[in-house]
Design an enzyme around this catalytic site. Structure first.
Site, PDB file in Angstrom:
ATOM      1  N   HIS A   1       0.354   1.841  -3.641  1.00 53.25           N
ATOM      2  CA  HIS A   1       1.340   2.146  -2.606  1.00 53.25           C
ATOM      3  C   HIS A   1       2.299   3.243  -3.063  1.00 53.25           C
ATOM      4  CE1 HIS A   1       0.034  -1.698  -0.845  1.00 53.25           C
ATOM      5  NE2 HIS A   1       0.604  -1.286   0.275  1.00 53.25           N
TER       6      HIS A   1
ATOM      7  N   LYS B   1       8.100   1.252  -2.168  1.00 50.88           N
ATOM      8  CA  LYS B   1       7.804  -0.140  -1.791  1.00 50.88           C
ATOM      9  C   LYS B   1       8.520  -1.071  -2.759  1.00 50.88           C
ATOM     10  CE  LYS B   1       3.939  -3.320  -0.870  1.00 50.88           C
ATOM     11  NZ  LYS B   1       4.518  -3.774   0.414  1.00 50.88           N
TER      12      LYS B   1
END
Length: 251
Positions: A136, A140
Site C-alpha cells: 500500500h 495508510k
C-alpha cells in the site's frame, strides 16, 4: 432514490464516495460529515444508509453512534477485530431496531480484491505452503491491511477444514522479517510511495507455485463495490452484521 450520508466525507476515500453518490442515478447525498461533526444529525428521517470511511481509532465509536441513531451502516474503515465486532452486535441488540438493523463491513470494496480473496480460499487446501503480501501507499495507518487479515483467516479456515498440517517453516531466528502470523499464515506488509492498494497470495507445493494478485491503481476502483453495498442495505441485505462484499456477489 436512496438517501446516503457519508461520514469521513473529506477524506481520501470519503470524498470519492460523495462523488460516486452524487453521480449515481439511484442515490442522493443527504449529509456529508467529517471529523468534529455531530453524527446525531443523521436520522432515519434524512438518511437510508450511511457510508463510514474514517480511521480505525474512531470508526467503532462512529458505528456505535449510528446504530444508536437507528440507521443502517456501510463501513469501509479497516482495523476490525472480533472484540470490536462483538461490541457492534451488542449495540444492535440494545439499539432502537434490534430486529431490523443492518451493518455491513468490507475489508475491501474492489471487486478484484474480493475475487482474489475468494479464489485464495478455494485454492488453500491444494497447497502445502501459503503466504500473503499486501502492498500500500505509505500514508495508510494500519498494517497489515484488513484485506490481508481477512484473506489469511480465510486460508487458515480452509486449511483447517481440510485437515492440513501447519505451513512448513524451519526458521529458527526471526527479527520480524517473516511478517505477522495470523492463524498460522504469514502476512507481510509493504509501504511504498507510488503504490495504491495491492495484494499477492502465494501458494506453493514441491515444484510448483500459484500466485493470485489483485491491484487497485486508483480509489475509483472501490466505488462500484461501495454502491453495491449501499443498494443491498437499502434492499434485501440480511439484518445484523455482515462482513465481506463476497456475500453480495453471485459466487
Amino acid at each position: 432514490m436512496i438517501k446516503v450520508s457519508v461520514v469521513g466525507a473529506k477524506g481520501r476515500m470519503g470524498s470519492h464516495v460523495v462523488e460516486a453518490v452524487n453521480n449515481a442515478s439511484d442515490t442522493q447525498l443527504a449529509l456529508a460529515l467529517d471529523a468534529g461533526d455531530d453524527l446525531t444529525q443523521i436520522t432515519p428521517d434524512n438518511t437510508d444508509v450511511v457510508v463510514e470511511f474514517t480511521v480505525p481509532s474512531v470508526s467503532l465509536n462512529n458505528v456505535l453512534t449510528l446504530i444508536g441513531q437507528g440507521v443502517d451502516v456501510v463501513v469501509g474503515t479497516t482495523g476490525w477485530t472480533d472484540e470490536k465486532l462483538a461490541q457492534v452486535k451488542e449495540a444492535i441488540a440494545q439499539g432502537p431496531k434490534p430486529d431490523a438493523q443492518k451493518v455491513f463491513i468490507a475489508p475491501n470494496f474492489a471487486i478484484s480484491a474480493v475475487l482474489a480473496d475468494y479464489f485464495a480460499v478455494k485454492a488453500a487446501k491444494y497447497f502445502e505452503s501459503a503466504e500473503v503480501i499486501e502492498l500500500h501507499h505509505p500514508t495508510k495507518v494500519d498494517a497489515p491491511s484488513g484485506t490481508a487479515i481477512h484473506t489469511a483467516r480465510g486460508i487458515a479456515e480452509a486449511r483447517k477444514s481440510a485437515g492440513m498440517s501447519p505451513v512448513p517453516d524451519a526458521t529458527e531466528t526471526d527479527g520480524g522479517s517473516r511478517g505477522q502470523v495470523i492463524d498460522g499464515i504469514h502476512v507481510h506488509a509493504v509501504r511504498l510511495r507510488g503504490l495504491n492498494a495491492h495484494e499477492e497470495v502465494l501458494f506453493g507445493n514441491a515444484g510448483e507455485q500459484l500466485t493470485i494478485r489483485a491491484d487497485s491503481f486508483d480509489r475509483t476502483s472501490f466505488m462500484p463495490g461501495v454502491l453495491l453495498a449501499v443498494r443491498k442495505l437499502a434492499g434485501d441485505a440480511p439484518t445484523g452484521v455482515t462482513v465481506g462484499l463476497d456475500h453480495f456477489l453471485d459466487l
